[in-house]
Motif scaffolding. Structure first.
Motif, mmCIF file in Angstrom:
data_model
loop_
_atom_site.group_PDB
_atom_site.id
_atom_site.type_symbol
_atom_site.label_atom_id
_atom_site.label_comp_id
_atom_site.label_asym_id
_atom_site.label_seq_id
_atom_site.Cartn_x
_atom_site.Cartn_y
_atom_site.Cartn_z
ATOM 1 N N LEU A 153 -46.952 -2.957 46.983
ATOM 2 C CA LEU A 153 -46.648 -3.935 48.024
ATOM 3 C C LEU A 153 -46.772 -3.305 49.407
ATOM 4 C CD1 LEU A 153 -45.652 -6.715 48.947
ATOM 5 C CD2 LEU A 153 -43.304 -5.877 48.643
ATOM 6 N N ALA A 154 -46.291 -2.086 49.557
ATOM 7 C CA ALA A 154 -46.409 -1.390 50.845
ATOM 8 C C ALA A 154 -47.878 -1.247 51.236
ATOM 9 C CB ALA A 154 -45.736 -0.028 50.772
ATOM 10 N N GLY A 155 -48.733 -0.973 50.257
ATOM 11 C CA GLY A 155 -50.162 -0.882 50.529
ATOM 12 C C GLY A 155 -50.733 -2.214 51.000
ATOM 13 N N LEU A 156 -50.289 -3.296 50.392
ATOM 14 C CA LEU A 156 -50.741 -4.621 50.817
ATOM 15 C C LEU A 156 -50.310 -4.911 52.257
ATOM 16 C CD1 LEU A 156 -49.928 -6.755 47.640
ATOM 17 C CD2 LEU A 156 -52.204 -6.080 48.452
ATOM 18 N N GLU A 157 -49.085 -4.522 52.590
ATOM 19 C CA GLU A 157 -48.583 -4.745 53.949
ATOM 20 C C GLU A 157 -49.407 -3.964 54.958
ATOM 21 O OE1 GLU A 157 -43.893 -5.627 52.770
ATOM 22 O OE2 GLU A 157 -44.547 -3.591 53.267
ATOM 23 N N LEU A 158 -49.733 -2.706 54.646
ATOM 24 C CA LEU A 158 -50.538 -1.887 55.555
ATOM 25 C C LEU A 158 -51.932 -2.466 55.721
ATOM 26 C CD1 LEU A 158 -49.541 1.732 54.429
ATOM 27 C CD2 LEU A 158 -49.020 0.636 56.622
ATOM 28 N N GLN A 159 -52.545 -2.885 54.625
ATOM 29 C CA GLN A 159 -53.895 -3.448 54.696
ATOM 30 C C GLN A 159 -53.907 -4.771 55.456
ATOM 31 O OE1 GLN A 159 -54.376 -2.866 50.281
ATOM 32 N NE2 GLN A 159 -56.506 -2.464 50.872
ATOM 33 N N THR A 160 -52.843 -5.545 55.301
ATOM 34 C CA THR A 160 -52.752 -6.812 56.024
ATOM 35 C C THR A 160 -52.581 -6.565 57.513
ATOM 36 O OG1 THR A 160 -51.830 -7.932 54.081
ATOM 37 C CG2 THR A 160 -51.478 -8.988 56.214
ATOM 38 N N HIS A 161 -51.724 -5.596 57.872
ATOM 39 C CA HIS A 161 -51.579 -5.218 59.284
ATOM 40 C C HIS A 161 -52.936 -4.809 59.862
ATOM 41 C CE1 HIS A 161 -47.466 -5.321 60.661
ATOM 42 N NE2 HIS A 161 -47.023 -4.777 59.536
ATOM 43 N N ALA A 162 -53.660 -3.999 59.124
ATOM 44 C CA ALA A 162 -54.952 -3.519 59.611
ATOM 45 C C ALA A 162 -55.943 -4.667 59.767
ATOM 46 C CB ALA A 162 -55.509 -2.466 58.648
ATOM 47 N N ALA A 163 -55.993 -5.546 58.772
ATOM 48 C CA ALA A 163 -56.964 -6.644 58.793
ATOM 49 C C ALA A 163 -56.694 -7.605 59.940
ATOM 50 C CB ALA A 163 -56.927 -7.389 57.470
ATOM 51 N N LEU A 164 -55.432 -7.814 60.273
ATOM 52 C CA LEU A 164 -55.076 -8.768 61.315
ATOM 53 C C LEU A 164 -54.881 -8.103 62.668
ATOM 54 C CD1 LEU A 164 -52.640 -11.082 59.309
ATOM 55 C CD2 LEU A 164 -55.108 -11.292 59.655
ATOM 56 N N GLY A 165 -55.106 -6.806 62.718
ATOM 57 C CA GLY A 165 -55.020 -6.066 63.973
ATOM 58 C C GLY A 165 -56.388 -5.680 64.468
ATOM 59 N N GLU A 166 -56.482 -4.469 64.947
ATOM 60 C CA GLU A 166 -57.738 -4.005 65.550
ATOM 61 C C GLU A 166 -58.698 -3.408 64.525
ATOM 62 O OE1 GLU A 166 -58.529 -4.495 68.694
ATOM 63 O OE2 GLU A 166 -56.612 -5.501 69.029
ATOM 64 N N ASN A 167 -58.189 -3.045 63.367
ATOM 65 C CA ASN A 167 -59.022 -2.354 62.391
ATOM 66 C C ASN A 167 -59.794 -3.335 61.519
ATOM 67 O OD1 ASN A 167 -57.975 0.135 63.258
ATOM 68 N ND2 ASN A 167 -56.217 -0.073 61.893
ATOM 69 N N ARG A 168 -60.986 -2.952 61.162
ATOM 70 C CA ARG A 168 -61.811 -3.796 60.296
ATOM 71 C C ARG A 168 -61.395 -3.586 58.850
ATOM 72 N NH1 ARG A 168 -66.468 -3.798 57.303
ATOM 73 N NH2 ARG A 168 -67.772 -5.670 57.482
ATOM 74 N N ALA A 169 -61.180 -4.698 58.135
ATOM 75 C CA ALA A 169 -60.776 -4.614 56.737
ATOM 76 C C ALA A 169 -61.921 -4.090 55.884
ATOM 77 C CB ALA A 169 -60.342 -5.994 56.246
ATOM 78 N N HIS A 215 -61.479 -3.966 52.063
ATOM 79 C CA HIS A 215 -61.464 -4.759 50.839
ATOM 80 C C HIS A 215 -61.850 -6.205 51.160
ATOM 81 C CE1 HIS A 215 -60.024 -6.810 47.240
ATOM 82 N NE2 HIS A 215 -59.949 -5.628 46.649
ATOM 83 N N PRO A 216 -62.657 -6.841 50.318
ATOM 84 C CA PRO A 216 -63.111 -8.209 50.625
ATOM 85 C C PRO A 216 -61.983 -9.219 50.770
ATOM 86 C CG PRO A 216 -63.721 -7.560 48.381
ATOM 87 C CD PRO A 216 -63.305 -6.321 49.100
ATOM 88 N N ALA A 217 -60.883 -9.045 50.044
ATOM 89 C CA ALA A 217 -59.775 -9.995 50.171
ATOM 90 C C ALA A 217 -59.218 -10.001 51.589
ATOM 91 C CB ALA A 217 -58.672 -9.649 49.170
ATOM 92 N N PHE A 218 -59.148 -8.831 52.201
ATOM 93 C CA PHE A 218 -58.601 -8.733 53.556
ATOM 94 C C PHE A 218 -59.629 -9.149 54.604
ATOM 95 C CE2 PHE A 218 -56.091 -6.092 50.810
ATOM 96 C CZ PHE A 218 -54.798 -6.459 51.158
ATOM 97 N N GLN A 219 -60.901 -8.965 54.298
ATOM 98 C CA GLN A 219 -61.952 -9.518 55.155
ATOM 99 C C GLN A 219 -61.856 -11.042 55.166
ATOM 100 O OE1 GLN A 219 -65.943 -7.909 54.467
ATOM 101 N NE2 GLN A 219 -65.038 -6.046 53.617
ATOM 102 N N CYS A 220 -61.615 -11.618 54.000
ATOM 103 C CA CYS A 220 -61.441 -13.070 53.902
ATOM 104 C C CYS A 220 -60.256 -13.521 54.750
ATOM 105 C CB CYS A 220 -61.218 -13.478 52.450
ATOM 106 S SG CYS A 220 -62.687 -13.434 51.394
ATOM 107 N N LEU A 221 -59.126 -12.818 54.633
ATOM 108 C CA LEU A 221 -57.930 -13.176 55.398
ATOM 109 C C LEU A 221 -58.193 -13.103 56.892
ATOM 110 C CD1 LEU A 221 -54.865 -13.788 55.550
ATOM 111 C CD2 LEU A 221 -54.503 -11.306 55.580
ATOM 112 N N ALA A 222 -58.818 -12.005 57.340
ATOM 113 C CA ALA A 222 -59.084 -11.835 58.772
ATOM 114 C C ALA A 222 -59.962 -12.954 59.303
ATOM 115 C CB ALA A 222 -59.744 -10.472 59.010
#
Length: 307
Positions: free
Chosen positions: A69-85, A87-94
């Motif tokens: 879960l902590a990994g998901l939170e970090l990846q979500t922060h990155a995807a919705l922040g300045e960093n490019r996602a 994993h495709p799921a986080f690219q989809c979210l962004a």
């Protein structure tokens, strides 16, 4: 958005939820594509937390659920922040959050729902359970409605209500399977009233009592299904048809659980292809009728989503 990424999203919804996939075919093409992308992120998070693939099986995991879960939170922060996602799921979210102006907080409301699972939360009352339902499903309803163009808070409340109803139905259908995995969602007050020990929810000896509690869950979902029906008119017609169909499919599952009584958990309750086709047709009628019905304020007795 690349064709490969859209293919990933389409495969996620096709394999992860037959019920929602059937209804999603009614959307216009642009909405369908974005709905699939949002679903893909939600499905991925659910799978990572549960150690599954598209909602099925079990995958051996080196990391604990809390670490995942902590990994998901970090990846979500990155995807919705300045960093490019990556994993495709986080690219989809962004992509979908940016396109539709969905608040970052909504994604983290969803992850907060998963945290309740990871921490093995128990729920004393129905209101406590509804807060969990909001995290894992109600907020998804809000985000999905935004993808469909909804912006009015009253409409988003109705979309949340549909998510709550879906989750209450899912809990009723999966009581035994969940309990065998150590997950108890029934309100503890209800279990106490029924005389079911928390460590014996899955015991066959308690099936008759359990059936009465499943019926109680399905009945608790009804006012939220009714509230959601009132909000369908606020969506574009094709989206209204798709959501009315999804509502009908999930509602039918709840009714089947009740009809089966103590045998509801002998096999997984679902709707047949012919039943889905019937609901798709009736959903179209509901979508049309909703446009002729007068507006009605949402009942103040219903649980209200966090602002």
């Amino acid at each position: 958005m690349s064709d490969a990424l859209q293919a990933y999203a389409d495969a996620s919804i096709a394999k992860g939820s037959q019920s929602f996939a059937a209804a999603s075919r009614l959307f216009d093409e642009e909405t369908r594509r974005d709905v699939a992308k949002l679903y893909a992120w939600c499905r991925h998070c659910d799978d990572v937390v549960d150690g599954q693939e598209l909602g099925h099986g079990r995958i051996e995991q080196a990391a604990s659920p809390l670490e995942r879960l902590a990994g998901l939170e970090l990846q979500t922060h990155a995807a919705l922040g300045e960093n490019r996602a990556v994993h495709p799921a986080f690219q989809c979210l962004a992509d979908v959050t940016k396109r539709h102006g969905i608040a970052v907080a909504r994604a983290f409301d969803h992850l907060a729902g998963f945290r309740m699972d990871v921490e093995d939360r128990r729920f004393r009352t129905l209101d406590e359970l509804l807060l969990y339902c909001y995290g894992v499903a109600g907020v998804v309803g809000v985000m999905m409605a935004q993808v469909m163009g909804a912006r009015d808070p009253a409409t988003l409340d109705r979309a949340c209500d549909l998510g709550l109803a879906f989750q209450l139905t899912n809990i009723a259908r999966d009581i035994v399977d969940d309990a065998q995995l150590g997950r108890i969602y029934l309100p503890l007050d209800w279990l106490d009233e029924a005389g079911i020990p928390i460590d014996a929810v899955a015991d066959p000896i308690n099936r008759t009592k359990l059936a009465s509690l499943a019926k109680r869950l399905v009945e608790a979902a009804e006012p939220y299904y009714d509230s959601a029906a009132r909000g369908i008119a606020d969506l574009p017609l094709r989206a209204a048809w798709a959501i009315a169909a999804a509502r009908g499919i999930y509602r039918a599952i709840g009714r089947k659980v009740v009809a089966r009584g103590p045998s509801a958990w002998d096999s997984r309750v679902s709707t047949s292809r012919s039943e889905k086709l019937g609901v798709l047709s009736s959903g179209g009628l509901l979508a049309l009728r909703s446009r002729m019905a007068g507006s009605e304020l949402r009942s103040p007795a219903l649980w209200r989503r966090p602002v």
